[in-house]
Design a protein around this motif. Structure first.
Motif, short mmCIF file in Angstrom:
data_model
loop_
_atom_site.label_atom_id
_atom_site.label_comp_id
_atom_site.label_asym_id
_atom_site.label_seq_id
_atom_site.Cartn_x
_atom_site.Cartn_y
_atom_site.Cartn_z
N MET A 204 0.81 -1.18 0.00
CA MET A 204 0.00 0.00 0.00
C MET A 204 0.86 1.25 0.00
O MET A 204 0.54 2.22 -0.67
N THR A 205 1.95 1.24 0.78
CA THR A 205 2.85 2.38 0.84
C THR A 205 3.48 2.64 -0.52
O THR A 205 3.65 3.80 -0.91
N TYR A 206 3.82 1.57 -1.23
CA TYR A 206 4.43 1.73 -2.54
C TYR A 206 3.47 2.38 -3.54
O TYR A 206 3.88 3.19 -4.38
N VAL A 207 2.21 2.07 -3.43
CA VAL A 207 1.21 2.66 -4.32
C VAL A 207 1.09 4.16 -4.06
O VAL A 207 1.04 4.96 -5.00
N VAL A 208 1.09 4.55 -2.80
CA VAL A 208 1.00 5.96 -2.45
C VAL A 208 2.23 6.70 -2.95
O VAL A 208 2.14 7.78 -3.54
N VAL B 175 4.92 10.42 -6.76
CA VAL B 175 5.99 10.65 -7.74
C VAL B 175 5.40 10.94 -9.11
O VAL B 175 5.83 11.86 -9.82
N THR B 176 4.39 10.19 -9.51
CA THR B 176 3.74 10.41 -10.81
C THR B 176 3.11 11.80 -10.87
O THR B 176 3.24 12.51 -11.87
N ASN B 177 2.43 12.20 -9.82
CA ASN B 177 1.81 13.53 -9.80
C ASN B 177 2.85 14.64 -9.83
O ASN B 177 2.66 15.66 -10.51
N VAL B 178 3.95 14.47 -9.11
CA VAL B 178 5.02 15.49 -9.12
C VAL B 178 5.62 15.58 -10.52
O VAL B 178 5.85 16.69 -11.04
N LEU B 179 5.88 14.46 -11.15
CA LEU B 179 6.44 14.46 -12.51
C LEU B 179 5.45 15.09 -13.51
O LEU B 179 5.85 15.84 -14.40
N THR B 180 4.18 14.81 -13.35
CA THR B 180 3.17 15.40 -14.24
C THR B 180 3.12 16.91 -14.06
O THR B 180 3.05 17.67 -15.04
N LEU B 181 3.17 17.37 -12.83
CA LEU B 181 3.17 18.81 -12.56
C LEU B 181 4.42 19.48 -13.13
O LEU B 181 4.35 20.55 -13.74
N LEU B 182 5.57 18.85 -12.98
CA LEU B 182 6.82 19.37 -13.55
C LEU B 182 6.74 19.44 -15.08
O LEU B 182 7.14 20.44 -15.69
#
Length: 177
Positions: free
Chosen positions: A1-5, A10-17
């Motif tokens: 579960m922690t890995y999914v979060v 990370v995906t959201n940060v990369l998308t925002l960048l």
């Protein structure tokens, strides 16, 4: 579960960048100067003062067209069917050609495309200019003038030297009779 979060963060940060970088690129592109409609780089085709290479081809009437036989102050226009700027320049080229003292012998129109694609241009240009249809930009006349952008218009002197080169006719004077 922690890995999914962690993966989602990370995906959201990369998308925002990625979004921020894209917005920066768009802002830079909007700051770039835009050439006038129909213009292409000034180095397209032979520059003013250059002698046209020898060429020989046949017009749509079956008559031979030779570069060394073009009259003084002849204009040569290059068009490509489906090109918006070509469509905009075509009526101006026709009007300018009608005003030339040598009649249709003083204007040469080169249409680059298949005969089917070029048919409409041939009809519109034939009454005011000799028309050549070339299937590729590197064919005889296009090669002689080193044209790769459309539309392009040249005016020649009596020796086959380019005295005008451009993508419009605004600065091209009508020769005196």
């Amino acid at each position: 579960m922690t890995y999914v979060v962690v993966a989602l963060v990370v995906t959201n940060v990369l998308t925002l960048l990625n979004l921020l970088l894209l917005l920066g690129v768009i802002r830079r592109l909007r700051e770039q100067p835009v050439p006038p409609h129909g213009d292409h780089p000034a180095d397209d085709g032979l520059p003013v003062g250059t002698q046209v290479e020898a060429f020989e081809t046949t017009d749509v009437d079956g008559q031979a067209v030779r570069g060394d036989e073009l009259p003084a102050e002849a204009i040569v226009g290059f068009f490509s069917p489906g090109c918006g700027p070509c469509e905009a320049l075509l009526p101006k080229f026709v009007a300018h050609s009608e005003a030339l003292p040598g009649g249709r012998e003083s204007a040469l129109a080169v249409v680059v495309g298949t005969p089917d694609e070029a048919a409409d241009y041939v009809v519109r240009l034939s009454r005011v200019a000799r028309v050549v249809v070339e299937d590729s930009p590197g064919a005889a006349v296009g090669h002689a003038f080193r044209v790769s952008g459309y539309p392009t218009v040249f005016q020649l002197d009596g020796d086959g030297t380019v005295v005008f080169s451009g993508a419009s006719l605004e600065r091209l004077p009508v020769p005196a009779e």
